[in-house]
Design an enzyme around this catalytic site. Structure first.
Site, mmCIF file in Angstrom:
data_model
loop_
_atom_site.group_PDB
_atom_site.id
_atom_site.type_symbol
_atom_site.label_atom_id
_atom_site.label_comp_id
_atom_site.label_asym_id
_atom_site.label_seq_id
_atom_site.Cartn_x
_atom_site.Cartn_y
_atom_site.Cartn_z
ATOM 1 N NE ARG A 117 -36.334 -61.167 0.589
ATOM 2 C CZ ARG A 117 -35.148 -61.019 0.411
ATOM 3 N NH1 ARG A 117 -34.584 -59.804 0.640
ATOM 4 N NH2 ARG A 117 -34.327 -62.012 0.024
ATOM 5 N NE ARG A 170 -33.612 -60.640 -4.914
ATOM 6 C CZ ARG A 170 -33.138 -60.591 -3.440
ATOM 7 N NH1 ARG A 170 -33.975 -61.316 -2.795
ATOM 8 N NH2 ARG A 170 -32.056 -60.020 -3.318
ATOM 9 C CB ALA A 188 -36.947 -62.065 13.302
ATOM 10 C CG HIS A 228 -32.015 -64.863 -5.746
ATOM 11 N ND1 HIS A 228 -31.255 -64.615 -6.863
ATOM 12 C CD2 HIS A 228 -31.935 -63.861 -5.148
ATOM 13 C CE1 HIS A 228 -30.590 -63.500 -6.759
ATOM 14 N NE2 HIS A 228 -31.048 -63.059 -5.522
ATOM 15 C CG LEU A 250 -30.334 -58.955 5.756
ATOM 16 C CD1 LEU A 250 -29.085 -58.547 5.445
ATOM 17 C CD2 LEU A 250 -30.652 -60.217 6.485
ATOM 18 N N GLY A 269 -36.625 -69.268 17.771
ATOM 19 C CA GLY A 269 -35.756 -68.952 16.585
ATOM 20 C C GLY A 269 -34.928 -67.824 16.893
ATOM 21 N N GLY A 270 -33.451 -68.157 16.501
ATOM 22 C CA GLY A 270 -32.449 -67.113 16.839
ATOM 23 C C GLY A 270 -31.683 -66.620 15.659
ATOM 24 C CD GLU A 326 -37.478 -65.915 4.706
ATOM 25 O OE1 GLU A 326 -36.334 -65.941 5.198
ATOM 26 O OE2 GLU A 326 -37.766 -66.813 3.672
HETATM 27 C C1 LIG Z 1 -28.610 -67.102 0.423
HETATM 28 C C2 LIG Z 1 -29.536 -65.857 0.934
HETATM 29 C C3 LIG Z 1 -29.003 -64.567 0.956
HETATM 30 C C4 LIG Z 1 -29.839 -63.629 1.264
HETATM 31 N N1 LIG Z 1 -29.385 -62.255 1.392
HETATM 32 C C5 LIG Z 1 -30.058 -61.262 1.899
HETATM 33 C C6 LIG Z 1 -29.557 -59.905 1.470
HETATM 34 O O1 LIG Z 1 -28.530 -59.585 1.172
HETATM 35 N N2 LIG Z 1 -30.392 -59.013 2.221
HETATM 36 C C7 LIG Z 1 -31.479 -59.153 2.719
HETATM 37 O O2 LIG Z 1 -32.109 -58.354 3.169
HETATM 38 N N3 LIG Z 1 -32.020 -60.295 3.080
HETATM 39 C C8 LIG Z 1 -31.246 -61.591 2.441
HETATM 40 N N4 LIG Z 1 -31.806 -62.789 2.348
HETATM 41 C C9 LIG Z 1 -33.118 -63.046 3.264
HETATM 42 C C10 LIG Z 1 -32.684 -63.058 4.806
HETATM 43 O O3 LIG Z 1 -31.509 -63.591 4.765
HETATM 44 C C11 LIG Z 1 -33.919 -63.897 5.553
HETATM 45 O O4 LIG Z 1 -35.102 -63.440 5.343
HETATM 46 C C12 LIG Z 1 -33.649 -63.698 7.108
HETATM 47 O O5 LIG Z 1 -32.306 -64.005 7.440
HETATM 48 C C13 LIG Z 1 -34.646 -64.215 7.897
HETATM 49 O O6 LIG Z 1 -34.259 -64.392 9.214
HETATM 50 P P1 LIG Z 1 -35.021 -64.749 10.383
HETATM 51 O O7 LIG Z 1 -34.786 -64.241 11.648
HETATM 52 O O8 LIG Z 1 -36.694 -64.448 10.083
HETATM 53 O O9 LIG Z 1 -34.794 -66.408 10.325
HETATM 54 P P2 LIG Z 1 -33.603 -67.369 10.212
HETATM 55 O O10 LIG Z 1 -32.543 -66.775 10.225
HETATM 56 O O11 LIG Z 1 -34.189 -68.219 9.135
HETATM 57 O O12 LIG Z 1 -33.709 -68.202 11.745
HETATM 58 C C14 LIG Z 1 -34.762 -69.236 11.987
HETATM 59 C C15 LIG Z 1 -34.598 -69.603 13.384
HETATM 60 O O13 LIG Z 1 -35.498 -70.302 13.741
HETATM 61 C C16 LIG Z 1 -34.870 -71.670 14.261
HETATM 62 N N5 LIG Z 1 -36.023 -72.590 14.018
HETATM 63 C C17 LIG Z 1 -36.674 -72.944 12.928
HETATM 64 N N6 LIG Z 1 -37.391 -73.763 13.147
HETATM 65 C C18 LIG Z 1 -37.600 -74.170 14.409
HETATM 66 C C19 LIG Z 1 -38.177 -75.166 15.236
HETATM 67 N N7 LIG Z 1 -39.070 -75.968 14.823
HETATM 68 N N8 LIG Z 1 -37.867 -75.090 16.695
HETATM 69 C C20 LIG Z 1 -36.984 -74.302 17.138
HETATM 70 N N9 LIG Z 1 -36.236 -73.208 16.452
HETATM 71 C C21 LIG Z 1 -36.685 -73.318 15.027
HETATM 72 C C22 LIG Z 1 -33.793 -71.817 13.597
HETATM 73 O O14 LIG Z 1 -33.007 -72.615 14.310
HETATM 74 C C23 LIG Z 1 -33.292 -70.391 13.300
HETATM 75 O O15 LIG Z 1 -32.567 -69.948 14.734
HETATM 76 C C24 LIG Z 1 -31.060 -63.765 2.044
HETATM 77 C C25 LIG Z 1 -31.646 -65.177 2.189
HETATM 78 C C26 LIG Z 1 -30.798 -66.219 1.638
HETATM 79 C C27 LIG Z 1 -31.295 -67.616 1.725
#
Ligand SMILES: Cc1cc2nc3c(=O)[nH]c(=O)nc-3n(C[C@H](O)[C@H](O)[C@H](O)COP(=O)(O)OP(=O)(O)OC[C@H]3O[C@@H](n4cnc5c(N)ncnc54)[C@H](O)[C@@H]3O)c2cc1C
Ligand code: SF4
Ligand code: SF4
Ligand code: FES
Lengths: 281, 652
Positions: free
Chosen positions: B432, B302, B15, B241, B438, B11-12, B422
């Site tokens: 949340r 929310r 986090a 949401h 973020l 996951g990139g 997440e």
């Molecule tokens: C529209 C929207 C707006 C938001 N606005 C806000 C905000 O204003 N403030 C806030 O705090 N939060 C906000 N959030 C929440 C926040 O964006 C997310 O919780 C956060 O970005 C999640 O980050 P992450 O690093 O956990 O995962 P993600 O960014 O979802 O990344 C997941 C990664 O895992 C990889 N992956 C998934 N499955 C596999 C697999 N099987 N094999 C290999 N790779 C895989 C993907 O390619 C990706 O790189 C928002 C969410 C949404 C949907």
């Protein structure tokens, strides 16, 4: 008891209430099974309702569920690239009716309002095709590495705040920082050419987005420390002087990034940098 | 010098990138896997901002402690408290770090970072970069990881899919020692060895069909860890949401910042009023959130906003034109101000709804948005003296945070397998707060990264010392699974009964209908029955593509099978939690029940039954006692509505 049918109130099938008449849209898709394989055209008819908010990707999903051509021939689902579905990740870029753009923000009601209207989909031509509409844009990420597109910070430990920045400067940087590496500006540029050989990437024209990113990083107090290295790259073969000033890039950038301003500014900075380098010898 | 130990990060998003940067800094070699080029990860979608206490808010009475308290209160006290303590107290330092990386945070006239108001707080504590904060933060971390990649510390595997963790018996205990993954272009399946594996794969929006999430947010990666024995916690906690733009392929988010910047939610006071919104005078508009929650107004959290909108539309039939939609109105604000602060999100509306929200109120409805539940993770608590500045409002001498560098930080129940961002269950409890995700993702990567590095260096066995069969056997199983799917492929449209795309649509519809804003035991049971039917059909799913090159059809169908298992976890947790808490609202159990359910739900996979087994663990709450979560609600309804009529069926 409120029964919980459709708690997101969205419309999936064209028969749902609140949605206008349905029509058939014809998709002509340029397909290719893989690198080195020949291309072919296939047509698909997709039912779309007025007002349901369908975009090209929603139609490609419908084709995936029913991969049968307009002539009734059984085929495979079309392959495409997608991520955010809201024009912020850049993944779904393809050539729609002859112009590179994001398929997720290409609304069918605008592109094909009438029954029988046609939409043509092709992969971008400046990048190697992986399969169908999915292309390989590794070259763009490679260029970011070459340009040292980062701030060389001291490390991830807490060392206090970053530099203060005037709002005008922040606004300027912000505009360039919304570049989603989509490639539209490269597809439209007469100077930027398909280059399947990674070995040639460093000498072929870098393209507008890379010049915009150079400006973005050079303008930041910490990232700017590496400005001389970036300007070296801009003076090298394939650098800013390869731009023919056709201005196509700025017209197609979906984020309306002022690319030609960057080209002018970086062109000037590179010239000055080159002179300094010359006199320092 | 010996070769550095390798750590796999799957996951990139924020986090995974934060973890990769930290691990590289700690001298480890990182193999980073992602379905999409990491710069296109779902985190780009975040719009609104990132929370942290700051000097202005502090002078107005805010503190890190209050940020923690808001987060716990918002999450209805379901979150373990020490991680929330640590995260909120690190938050200001994280903003500083992002600032040094060059994030173009909005600035005040003098050049300081500007702040905005966000849901669940009475203080301005949200930092933002235009209306694309997530994109800007993701890019900043992407740049740092690219720098590490150029330096040789990070190797990227983009367009690769994680298929399962590899477990092995080491010194009598089961450990995670690697993964099986597939190159989605060449379709090559192979195993990778590692001293630690980090899962940072984000949420599971696609289980609900149309959500605000990106297409890669399937939850399949989390499901694969659960199927391998990792516990999945609080699965029933799904955030809906309140303000999304309904669409044919996804529900695009209208960020909470629209309300933060003064957006007002209303419906016409007269049911079925067909006038254009601009023709409806203010006195004939029902600003129901402002009336029902005078203190927080449009900025209630929310789950509350979603439920109120749902109540107004579905129960009272007061939605615009009788449909499931309400107005979100910014037309009273000056255009220049809107463009300066909200341009990005207003453009999204304009682009996807075809109307200019600066002139016409937006039409919105709730949609699935965030996965609070996730892989269960642990930590090492650390008691220390309260900080005189950060904890001045606590009234406590001692506080409990997390020990930095502890090797179990954000580790699942399987040693060597970690979950960040997440995809884990930490920090957000039962709902949340906006702009806290973020923060939690970046904090997770930076904080837990230190412990993971310690574990990989000092604790983990050298993966090179393990027998080849440990890695070959699971790779072979995945190879066989892919082959079995391919063997059933034939061109053209499969029978609807076994068409994977139609099964996925049915899954999404069922989950959205049964398990989002309002739930009942009966409806959840019914959904569980439906999922069993879909599992059976999915086991027979027919592909239309037998190709061994970029076969998306295959990856989709395989993912669907795993998503169905996670759907069962979400439903089973919802059935067993016979109370209402945060985002989990049970019409048949409308009150919070601390005596029985102030507990973390744990789902464990029972392979024989192919079903989850539910149990509970106590919430770790050394600092704050639960209190009623009301956000100061009053009773209010417009005079026009005398008696709520028979519940209106929602649009289907
Ligand atoms: C529209 C929207 C707006 C938001 N606005 C806000 C905000 O204003 N403030 C806030 O705090 N939060 C906000 N959030 C929440 C926040 O964006 C997310 O919780 C956060 O970005 C999640 O980050 P992450 O690093 O956990 O995962 P993600 O960014 O979802 O990344 C997941 C990664 O895992 C990889 N992956 C998934 N499955 C596999 C697999 N099987 N094999 C290999 N790779 C895989 C993907 O390619 C990706 O790189 C928002 C969410 C949404 C949907
Ligand atoms: S201005 Fe330069 S970069 Fe832009 S399209 Fe023309 S040649 Fe290409
Ligand atoms: S500059 Fe614009 S067109 Fe070019 S890659 Fe960036 S966003 Fe796309
Ligand atoms: S899917 Fe992200 S830009 Fe279209």
């Amino acid at each position: 008891m409120p029964n919980a049918t459709s708690q997101n109130g969205t419309v999936e099938d064209p028969a749902a209430p609140g949605v206008g008449r349905t029509r058939t849209v014809r998709f002509r898709v340029k397909r290719c099974d893989g690198p080195g394989k020949p291309s072919r055209w296939e047509s698909f008819d997709v039912r779309v309702a007025q007002g349901e908010g369908a975009n090209i990707l929603a139609c490609l999903q419908r084709i995936a569920a029913n991969p049968v051509t307009a002539e009734g021939a059984k085929t495979t689902p079309v392959v495409w690239d997608a991520g955010c579905l809201e024009e912020v990740c850049g993944a779904c870029t393809m050539v729609v009716n002859g112009r590179a753009r994001q398929a997720c923000s290409a609304l069918i009601d605008t592109l094909a309002p009438n029954d029988g209207d046609e939409i043509t989909l092709e992969p971008m031509s400046k990048f190697p095709v992986v399969r169908d509409l999915h292309v390989d844009r590794s070259r763009m990420f490679h260029t970011l590495k070459r340009l040292k597109a980062w701030a060389p910070i001291d490390g991830l430990y807490a060392l206090g705040p970053g530099p203060r920045e005037q709002p005008a400067r922040q606004q300027e940087r912000y505009a360039y920082s919304t570049c989603m590496t989509c490639g539209c500006c490269l597809e439209a540029c007469p100077q930027f050419r398909l280059e399947p050989q990674p070995g040639r990437w460093d000498t072929a024209f870098v393209g507008a987005n890379a010049i915009g990113q150079t400006l973005l990083f050079n303008e930041h107090a910490i990232a700017g420390e590496l400005a001389p290295d970036r300007l070296d790259e801009m003076l090298a073969p394939g650098g800013v002087s390869d731009c023919g000033n056709a201005q196509n890039c700025v017209k197609v950038c979906p984020k309306e990034i002022p690319l030609t301003d960057a080209i002018a500014a970086i062109g000037r900075a590179a010239t000055i940098h080159g002179l300094k380098r010359f006199f320092a010898r | 010098m010996s070769e550095p130990r390798r750590v796999i990060v799957v996951g990139g998003g924020l986090a995974g990138l934060a973890a990769s940067a930290r691990l590289a800094e700690q001298g480890l070699a990182v193999d980073l896997f992602s379905l999409v080029p990491v710069k296109r990860s779902h985190s780009v979608c975040a719009q609104g901002g990132i929370n942290a206490c700051n000097e202005v808010a502090r002078q107005q009475g805010f503190s890190e402690w209050m940020h923690m308290d808001e987060t716990l209160y918002g999450g209805d006290f379901l979150a373990d408290q020490p991680p929330v303590y640590e995260m909120t107290h690190w938050a200001p330092k994280i903003i500083d770090l992002l600032d040094r990386m060059g994030v173009p945070f909005n600035r005040t006239h003098e050049g300081f970072r500007d702040l905005r108001l966000f849901g669940g707080s009475l203080f301005k504590r949200t930092h933002f970069a235009g209306a694309t904060t997530g994109q800007q933060l993701l890019y900043a971390l992407d740049e740092q990881v690219r720098r590490a990649e150029a330096g040789g510390a990070v190797t990227k595997y983009e367009h690769w899919e994680f298929l399962r963790p590899i477990l092995a018996e080491v010194d009598g205990a089961t450990r995670c020692v690697g993964i099986v993954a597939q190159d989605l272009r060449t379709m090559q399946v192979r195993s990778f060895r590692a001293s630690a594996v980090v899962i940072a794969t984000g949420g599971c929006g696609l289980i609900f069909g149309k959500s605000t999430n990106s297409v890669s947010c399937t939850g399949a990666a989390a499901a694969r860890c659960y199927l391998a024995g990792a516990w999945y916690a609080n699965g029933e906690m799904i955030q809906v949401h309140p303000t999304a733009i309904p669409g044919a392929d996804k529900c695009r988010l209208m960020s909470e910042s629209a309300r933060g910047e003064g957006g007002r939610v209303w419906v016409p006071k007269t049911k079925g009023d067909t006038r254009h919104p601009s023709q409806i005078p203010p006195a004939e508009r029902w600003y129901f959130l402002e009336e029902r929650y005078p203190k927080y107004g449009n900025l209630v959290p929310r789950d509350i906003a979603s439920r109120e909108i749902f109540d107004v539309c579905v129960n009272m039939g007061m939605g615009i034109g009788g449909e499931n939609m309400v107005y979100l109105d910014l037309t009273h604000k000056p255009r220049e101000e809107l463009d300066l602060k909200l341009k990005g999100i207003l453009e999204i509306y304009e682009k996807f709804a075809g109307e200019d929200p600066r002139d016409v109120p937006m039409k919105i409805f709730p949609a699935m948005h965030y996965t609070m539940g996730g892989l269960w993770t642990t930590f090492t608590p650390e008691e220390r003296a309260a900080d005189p500045v950060m904890d001045r409002d606590s009234g406590r001498q001692r506080v409990t945070g997390m020990a930095l560098g502890a090797t179990n930080t954000m580790q699942t129940n399987i040693p060597g397998l970690y979950a960040l961002g997440e995809v884990n269950f930490a920090y957000h409890g039962a709902t949340r707060l906006g702009a806290n995700a973020l923060l939690s993702c970046i904090f997770d990567g930076l904080f837990a990264g230190v412990g993971i590095a310690n574990s990989a260096r000092d604790e983990a066995p050298d993966p090179a010392s393990l027998a080849a069969d440990v890695f070959d056997a699971p790779a072979k199983q995945e190879q066989d699974r892919a082959e079995a799917l391919r063997a059933r492929a034939r061109a053209g449209a499969p029978d609807p009964e076994v068409n994977p795309y139609l099964i996925a649509q049915e899954l999404g519809r069922e989950m959205t209908d049964a398990s989002t804003v309002v739930k009942t035991g009966e409806r959840l049971e019914q959904a569980l029955g439906k999922i069993r039917e879909l599992k059976d059909r999915c086991a027979r799913a027919t592909l239309a593509d037998a190709s061994m090159w970029t076969n998306q059809n295959l990856a989709f169908t395989r993912g669907l099978s795993d998503m169905l298992r996670l759907a069962e976890v979400i439903l089973a947790g919802g059935i067993e939690r016979k109370e209402s808490r945060g985002s989990h609202y049970r019409l048949d159990y409308p009150d919070r029940d601390d005596a029985n359910f102030w507990k973390t739900t744990i789902a464990e996979y029972d392979a024989d039954a192919d079903a989850p087994r539910i149990s509970y663990r106590d919430v770790i709450a050394p600092m704050v006692e639960p209190r009623a979560r009301t956000y100061g609600k009053t009773q209010s309804a417009p005079e026009a509505v005398r008696q709520p009529e028979t519940p209106a069926p929602a649009a289907s």
